[in-house]
Design an enzyme around this catalytic site. Sequence first.
Site, short mmCIF file in Angstrom:
data_model
loop_
_atom_site.label_atom_id
_atom_site.label_comp_id
_atom_site.label_asym_id
_atom_site.label_seq_id
_atom_site.Cartn_x
_atom_site.Cartn_y
_atom_site.Cartn_z
CD GLU A 53 -2.08 2.40 1.20
OE1 GLU A 53 -2.65 2.97 0.72
OE2 GLU A 53 -0.90 2.49 2.07
CG HIS A 114 -3.46 2.32 5.83
ND1 HIS A 114 -4.68 2.93 5.97
CD2 HIS A 114 -3.29 2.63 4.19
CE1 HIS A 114 -5.54 3.30 4.92
NE2 HIS A 114 -4.48 3.19 3.98
CB ILE A 116 5.21 3.63 5.94
CG1 ILE A 116 5.63 3.40 4.71
CG2 ILE A 116 4.55 2.23 6.41
CD1 ILE A 116 6.55 2.38 4.12
CG ASP A 168 0.21 8.65 3.52
OD1 ASP A 168 1.19 7.89 4.24
OD2 ASP A 168 0.92 9.23 2.66
CG ASN A 269 -0.35 6.19 -0.39
OD1 ASN A 269 -0.56 6.73 0.88
ND2 ASN A 269 -0.17 5.19 -0.40
#
Length: 354
Positions: A53, A114, A116, A168, A269
Amino acid sequence: MGKLLVVALVGIAAALAAERLLAFRNRLNASREIAPVTLPNCRLIKRIETGSEDIDILPNGLAFISSGLKYPGTKSLAPDKPGEIFLMDLNENNPRAVELRINRGFDLASFNPHGISTYIDRDDTVYLFVVNHPHQKSTVELFKFVEDENSLVHLKTIQHDLLTSVNDIVAMGPDSFYATNDHYFSDFLLMFLEMFLGLTWSNVVYYSPKEVKEVAAGFYSANGINISPDRKYIYVADVFDHNVHVMERHANWNLTHVKTLQLDTLVDNLSIDPHTGDIWIGCHPNGMKLFYNDPENLPASEVLRIQNILAEEPVVTRVYADNGSVLQGSSVASVYEGKLLIGTVFHRALYCEL
């Protein structure tokens, strides 16, 4: 008269529901199809089978990859398997993914990683911040990376009333960060209702041991977050509004809006090229496919590169696009020295040489 009133109210309710449904489908890009954009030198990464992810790459080419996310409303290929953190050394001729060992005492059974982010301290200590959803809650786990042992030492778990539905994170110090809450609610049914009604209750929170506060709000679903190389600007992706917000960072950690770049895809992301400042984004061309996950109509993948986002007309390039036959549900794209890693919510991961 009473019957007419009832009929009128039912008609108004039906019209409102139809309008909300249409708006919901538009936010999911439910009708969008994409043409493929291929890269010549790509391969699927072995050992990563249940998602990748988020990805964060250190300046020395070591890439951390979160895997095994179980997220409400999306598929999991291994629902009973704990999450993992992988490491890849992108300086190798044939980089491979190695699972990092996590020290005893940490609850691995409920590990559900989730977003990082990494932070390198003045003494070169590498800290890894991991958004975790144990038992569908939200915590931030702080680890120290021990390179010689390919291991992570768990330092502490961070919880706070303002960190309710964390997606995030971007580290600002050894124990401070900005985080996105992708929903106001944490209950799945209420989360769905929030999305369906189009409520803009999502936000960004700044956390430090001394201060925790909301610093930006009004998002449909704040998702990826990152910082510019000069550390002046914070970038926030709103996945359901199909855009990237540029926020100026102030000395008191507050954020003010600078501009919004509108796109035609669901942005997940954000990764930053430290040399050029380019923003690389893993995107979902059609969010409806991601949530439905029909094997006959797979969720697609898309990677965008944004150059000069502060310019009046930034350059947006579609670097990669696939209909799901190779890679399903792309969520992140990160670059290092001409090498590209593309991660997914629940599927595989792709390594490409540009």
